[in-house]
Scaffold this motif. Structure first.
Motif, mmCIF file in Angstrom:
data_model
loop_
_atom_site.group_PDB
_atom_site.id
_atom_site.type_symbol
_atom_site.label_atom_id
_atom_site.label_comp_id
_atom_site.label_asym_id
_atom_site.label_seq_id
_atom_site.Cartn_x
_atom_site.Cartn_y
_atom_site.Cartn_z
ATOM 1 N N LEU A 374 0.737 -1.313 -0.091
ATOM 2 C CA LEU A 374 0.085 -0.193 -0.043
ATOM 3 C C LEU A 374 0.778 1.175 0.047
ATOM 4 C CD1 LEU A 374 -2.710 -1.107 2.518
ATOM 5 C CD2 LEU A 374 -2.731 -1.368 0.052
ATOM 6 N N ALA A 375 0.351 2.307 -0.519
ATOM 7 C CA ALA A 375 1.091 3.567 -0.818
ATOM 8 C C ALA A 375 1.421 4.418 0.364
ATOM 9 C CB ALA A 375 0.317 4.343 -1.644
ATOM 10 N N SER A 376 2.312 5.024 0.454
ATOM 11 C CA SER A 376 2.907 5.996 1.631
ATOM 12 C C SER A 376 2.528 7.324 0.977
ATOM 13 C CB SER A 376 4.378 5.919 1.911
ATOM 14 O OG SER A 376 4.567 4.612 2.653
ATOM 15 N N PRO A 377 2.065 8.343 1.758
ATOM 16 C CA PRO A 377 1.424 8.245 2.912
ATOM 17 C C PRO A 377 -0.066 7.413 2.587
ATOM 18 C CG PRO A 377 0.873 10.357 2.130
ATOM 19 C CD PRO A 377 1.903 9.684 1.330
ATOM 20 N N TRP A 378 -0.283 6.669 3.769
ATOM 21 C CA TRP A 378 -1.777 5.812 3.770
ATOM 22 C C TRP A 378 -2.654 6.654 4.282
ATOM 23 C CZ3 TRP A 378 -3.888 2.308 1.323
ATOM 24 C CH2 TRP A 378 -5.014 1.761 1.622
ATOM 25 N N ASN A 379 -3.721 7.056 3.252
ATOM 26 C CA ASN A 379 -4.714 8.221 3.770
ATOM 27 C C ASN A 379 -5.982 7.688 3.177
ATOM 28 O OD1 ASN A 379 -4.329 8.984 1.091
ATOM 29 N ND2 ASN A 379 -2.878 10.769 1.796
ATOM 30 N N ALA A 380 -7.064 8.412 3.219
ATOM 31 C CA ALA A 380 -8.136 8.119 2.483
ATOM 32 C C ALA A 380 -8.033 8.095 0.904
ATOM 33 C CB ALA A 380 -9.398 9.039 2.901
ATOM 34 N N ALA A 381 -7.474 9.000 0.464
ATOM 35 C CA ALA A 381 -7.222 8.977 -0.999
ATOM 36 C C ALA A 381 -6.587 7.737 -1.580
ATOM 37 C CB ALA A 381 -6.395 10.423 -1.667
ATOM 38 N N ALA A 382 -5.583 7.193 -0.886
ATOM 39 C CA ALA A 382 -4.787 6.031 -1.154
ATOM 40 C C ALA A 382 -5.366 4.717 -0.911
ATOM 41 C CB ALA A 382 -3.517 5.869 -0.321
ATOM 42 N N ARG A 383 -6.436 4.865 -0.119
ATOM 43 C CA ARG A 383 -7.331 3.731 0.331
ATOM 44 C C ARG A 383 -8.425 3.542 -1.095
ATOM 45 N NH1 ARG A 383 -11.933 3.064 4.870
ATOM 46 N NH2 ARG A 383 -12.458 1.091 4.328
ATOM 47 N N ARG A 384 -8.769 4.758 -1.509
ATOM 48 C CA ARG A 384 -9.987 4.518 -2.351
ATOM 49 C C ARG A 384 -9.184 4.093 -3.826
ATOM 50 N NH1 ARG A 384 -12.136 9.594 0.091
ATOM 51 N NH2 ARG A 384 -10.937 10.717 -1.205
ATOM 52 N N ARG A 385 -7.775 4.742 -3.940
ATOM 53 C CA ARG A 385 -7.178 4.344 -5.162
ATOM 54 C C ARG A 385 -6.684 2.762 -5.098
ATOM 55 N NH1 ARG A 385 -1.818 4.038 -6.681
ATOM 56 N NH2 ARG A 385 -1.160 4.775 -4.586
ATOM 57 N N GLN A 386 -6.237 2.162 -3.967
ATOM 58 C CA GLN A 386 -5.855 0.633 -4.244
ATOM 59 C C GLN A 386 -6.806 -0.372 -3.745
ATOM 60 O OE1 GLN A 386 -1.965 1.606 -2.036
ATOM 61 N NE2 GLN A 386 -1.220 0.704 -3.710
ATOM 62 N N LEU A 387 -7.743 0.177 -2.683
ATOM 63 C CA LEU A 387 -8.737 -0.826 -2.105
ATOM 64 C C LEU A 387 -10.182 -0.480 -2.514
ATOM 65 C CD1 LEU A 387 -7.290 -1.156 1.247
ATOM 66 C CD2 LEU A 387 -6.618 -2.722 -0.896
ATOM 67 N N SER A 388 -10.355 0.133 -3.954
ATOM 68 C CA SER A 388 -11.671 0.389 -4.116
ATOM 69 C C SER A 388 -12.164 -0.880 -4.718
ATOM 70 C CB SER A 388 -11.581 1.449 -5.310
ATOM 71 O OG SER A 388 -10.824 0.626 -6.424
ATOM 72 N N ALA A 389 -13.464 -0.917 -4.761
ATOM 73 C CA ALA A 389 -14.252 -2.242 -5.197
ATOM 74 C C ALA A 389 -13.588 -2.446 -6.529
ATOM 75 C CB ALA A 389 -15.880 -2.013 -5.453
#
Length: 492
Positions: A374-389
């Motif tokens: 997972l990307a650094s920094p781990w934030n809401a934007a990174a979560r949506r990008r990598q762990l979206s449906a």
């Protein structure tokens, strides 16, 4: 009044769109910032040409502050707040004389053109290498407040200069040009686009005032000085952001060099080689976690979830750098790389420094294991990008019937809340998900399609035959036993 309400409505709609994840669409944050500027200028009835350049400046400023902070949403929020504060301050003050408006416009252009130089100055005088790892998690806010205040001052000057100089329809027409120009800024570095827009705004003020036809006066000399200042600032803008990042990198090991830099409007990916020879990938100026020990242990746990034959396959999803790829190669499986986007692929190729992709596996078929760091920094934007449906569906489709996925959360962000959050996301695509701590502090989230997860020495017995000869069973067993698995969530 209705036009001002419309401007506020556009700003609110843009903020909601970004909150929903639209900033991950290329150029979205820049375009929405430009749209908000166009709405504000329409409310103030600005001239079309000025609305176009000011909207472009807003879009480029949002991109610049997004890269400076490592977060596109934060860059948009800072730009919107600064522009809104400037517009409110200008609306509260009395309108300037018509003859003084070109001076305000030139001052606005000079301030906007100088914003990249301010970013360079701040970066070179606060070269804290901590920002290379945490982004702005613990940053002193004055490093964000100074460019925001500078932008607010520029917006204040612009609103005073452009207030009531045209029609709302003309401002919308000109602003739409600025929105379209903001959509094209990633091929042009944002600091260059911002400096060019600032210089154009200053030149527009000169053209609008016809200063060359008026007799010399203190006001005309001040106008000429501001235009010259805008031109000098624009000439010094190229490379400002990279020089700010270089100061942080040199604080670690001086004398390194950028191997490549690619910006697709969603993320800026760079490959950097330190003077000691190490190579790293940076996303928006933040070094990506690339620990071969963590990658090897995560793949070990994923490959051992079911018996594997000699023809094993590994898929690396959004690989963070060279070390993760080398760790995956050590298992002697066929290797597939799934890049995040064209920009990350270009930076990864520059980090390897050779046409290494000719060795990758491109044959159809499911992988036995997938690794996602997972990307650094781990934030809401990174979560949506990598762990979206959509992203999880892509990950699951790349795996075979018994394929397992291993996800690494960098140590700086691997607290219990983040581990549980990532595990909950993965449960949307996998039947069984568990989270653990790796010896180096990283978080491991292991996901399998079945209802049983294998652990301990049973993992070693399931490894591909060739991997058995490469893995020290005692060392691997100790590492697997040291995994601190979090308790599974209670049954619903």
């Amino acid at each position: 009044m209705r036009r001002r309400a419309l401007a506020a409505l556009v700003l609110a709609a843009s903020a909601l769109a970004l909150r929903a994840g639209l900033e991950q669409a290329p150029h979205a944050a820049s375009m929405l910032a430009a749209l908000c500027a166009a709405a504000a200028l329409a409310a103030a009835e600005a001239p079309p040409a000025a609305a176009a350049t000011a909207s472009l400046a807003a879009g480029a400023a949002a991109r610049l502050l997004g890269l400076w902070s490592g977060d596109a949403l934060l860059g948009f929020a800072l730009t919107a707040a600064a522009a809104g504060a400037g517009a409110l301050a200008a609306a509260a003050a009395a309108a300037p004389e018509e003859s003084a408006r070109p001076l305000w416009g030139a001052a606005s252009g000079a301030l906007l053109a100088a914003l990249p130089s301010l970013i360079r100055f701040l970066g070179q005088n606060s070269p804290n290498p901590v920002f290379l790892f945490r982004g702005w998690g613990d940053a002193p806010w004055f490093l964000l407040a100074q460019p925001a205040a500078w932008l607010a001052l520029g917006a204040w000057c612009a609103c005073r200069a452009l207030r009531g100089g045209g029609t709302a329809a003309g401002a919308w027409a000109g602003g739409s040009v600025g929105v379209l120009a903001a959509a094209a800024t990633p091929p042009v570095p944002c600091e260059i686009a911002l400096a060019a827009a600032g210089a154009a705004l200053a030149l527009y003020s000169v053209w609008r005032s016809r200063a060359w036809t008026a007799p010399r006066s203190p006001r005309s000399r001040a106008l000429a000085a501001l235009v010259l200042l805008a031109a000098v600032a624009a000439a010094g803008a190229p490379g400002a952001l990279r020089q700010a990042w270089t100061a942080r990198l040199d604080a670690l090991y001086p004398g390194g060099v950028f191997l490549a830099d690619a910006d697709d409007g969603s993320a800026d990916w760079s490959a950097y080689r330190f003077s000691r020879g190490e190579r790293d990938l940076l996303r928006d100026g933040v070094i990506q976690r690339d620990d071969p020990a963590a990658a090897g242990l995560a793949l070990l746990a994923a490959l051992g979830q079911s018996p594997r034959d000699a023809d094993c396959r590994i898929a690396l999803v959004d690989p963070p750098g060279l070390q993760s790829v080398l760790a995956a190669r050590a298992f002697k499986c066929r290797l597939t790389v799934l890049d995040a986007d064209a920009a990350s692929a270009r930076a990864l190729d520059a980090e390897f420094g050779s046409p290494w992709r000719v060795e990758l596996d491109t044959a159809p078929g499911g992988a036995d294991a997938a690794l996602l760091t997972l990307a650094s920094p781990w934030n809401a934007a990174a979560r949506r990008r990598q762990l979206s449906a959509r992203g999880l569906a892509r990950l699951r489709s790349r795996l075979g019937a018994n394929g397992a996925a291993a996800v690494i959360l960098p140590a700086l962000f691997a607290d219990d809340a983040n581990l549980d959050e990532v595990a909950a996301d993965l449960r949307r695509a996998f039947a069984t998900v568990r989270a653990a701590r790796l010896p180096g502090g990283d978080g491991l989230i292991l996901a399998v399609p079945g209802d049983r997860m294998i652990g301990g020495r049973d993992i070693l017995t399931n490894l591909p035959p060739l991997a058995h000869t490469l893995v020290d069973p005692n060392q691997a067993s100790t590492a697997l036993d040291n995994l601190r698995w979090r308790p599974p969530p209670p049954a619903k």
